[in-house]
Design an enzyme around this catalytic site. Sequence first.
Site, PDB file in Angstrom:
ATOM      1  N   SER A  95       0.831  -1.196   0.000  1.00  0.00           N
ATOM      2  CA  SER A  95       0.000   0.000   0.000  1.00  0.00           C
ATOM      3  C   SER A  95       0.874   1.259   0.000  1.00  0.00           C
ATOM      4  O   SER A  95       1.641   1.462  -0.936  1.00  0.00           O
ATOM      5  CB  SER A  95      -0.948  -0.041   1.204  1.00  0.00           C
ATOM      6  OG  SER A  95      -1.950   0.927   1.098  1.00  0.00           O
ATOM      7  N   ASP A 196      -9.709  -5.197  -4.591  1.00  0.00           N
ATOM      8  CA  ASP A 196      -9.049  -4.387  -3.570  1.00  0.00           C
ATOM      9  C   ASP A 196      -9.982  -3.239  -3.205  1.00  0.00           C
ATOM     10  O   ASP A 196     -10.362  -2.448  -4.067  1.00  0.00           O
ATOM     11  CB  ASP A 196      -7.713  -3.860  -4.125  1.00  0.00           C
ATOM     12  CG  ASP A 196      -6.868  -3.134  -3.097  1.00  0.00           C
ATOM     13  OD1 ASP A 196      -7.432  -2.455  -2.229  1.00  0.00           O
ATOM     14  OD2 ASP A 196      -5.629  -3.231  -3.178  1.00  0.00           O
ATOM     15  N   HIS A 226      -6.993  -6.105  -0.097  1.00  0.00           N
ATOM     16  CA  HIS A 226      -5.896  -5.143  -0.110  1.00  0.00           C
ATOM     17  C   HIS A 226      -4.658  -5.628   0.653  1.00  0.00           C
ATOM     18  O   HIS A 226      -3.537  -5.526   0.155  1.00  0.00           O
ATOM     19  CB  HIS A 226      -6.372  -3.807   0.471  1.00  0.00           C
ATOM     20  CG  HIS A 226      -5.332  -2.743   0.481  1.00  0.00           C
ATOM     21  ND1 HIS A 226      -4.775  -2.226  -0.678  1.00  0.00           N
ATOM     22  CD2 HIS A 226      -4.709  -2.098   1.508  1.00  0.00           C
ATOM     23  CE1 HIS A 226      -3.885  -1.306  -0.372  1.00  0.00           C
ATOM     24  NE2 HIS A 226      -3.817  -1.205   0.946  1.00  0.00           N
TER      25      HIS A 226
END
Length: 251
Positions: A95, A196, A226
């Site tokens: 991320s 996601d 995610h």
Amino acid sequence: MVDILEGAEPFAFEGNDIGVLVVHGFTGCPQSMRYLGEELNKRFGFTVVGPRLPGHGTSVDDMATTGCADWIGEADRALKELASRTKKVFVTGLSMGGTITLNLAWRHKDIVQGIAPISAAFGVLNEPMAEAMFLNPMPDRLPGVGSDVKDPTVTELAYTEVPTSCLGELTNLIMGTSTMMKEITCPALIIQSRDDHVVPARNADLILAEISSDDKRLLWLNESYHVATLDNDKDLIVDQVGTFFQALAAA
């Protein structure tokens, strides 16, 4: 001094002369990267370091006092320390950690030999985050974005709220990094979950198109959300990232 949440501690696993830096995401902590780090060390023998970014793994109030310069600064420190005692260094991150991975590849071309950004935040925000940027008045906190995991038995150790002051810092990090993507030339394995709920999957296609690496690959994940490093595809990630870095190190 701040108290670190149990399980949120930084980690280091000593191995061979190939170093791998693993970087966690926004409002998360090293817990989300520990399995990947441990297994890269066990299966491939790498020396692995997982720093805790400032303001993470402590409290939301603590995070509100930090910004992207602090987060990048800690990643820089960990990268240079790892490079000082290994022959080759690779970086992977989840991320925002994926964004930092890209940023390090751009700014430290002499150090970073290859990267594997995972669910990296890049040019496209999800709808709730985009809407949050235009709230007026802006609240001090918003609901958190952590623990987007398909496996019902797994929970990411992440804040349940986001300090809104840090949303602007995250945007600055993404925008600043995106302007220099063409200068990234090291080999890259881009990893992205198709489903996601935090980072739109099309970010992966944008990263693939923007970077200038001759060796750039895209791995789609079909069984994770995610936080893929804790999810159903976590072993696939270990195998693919480890094999990719191992081949680059031997070249």
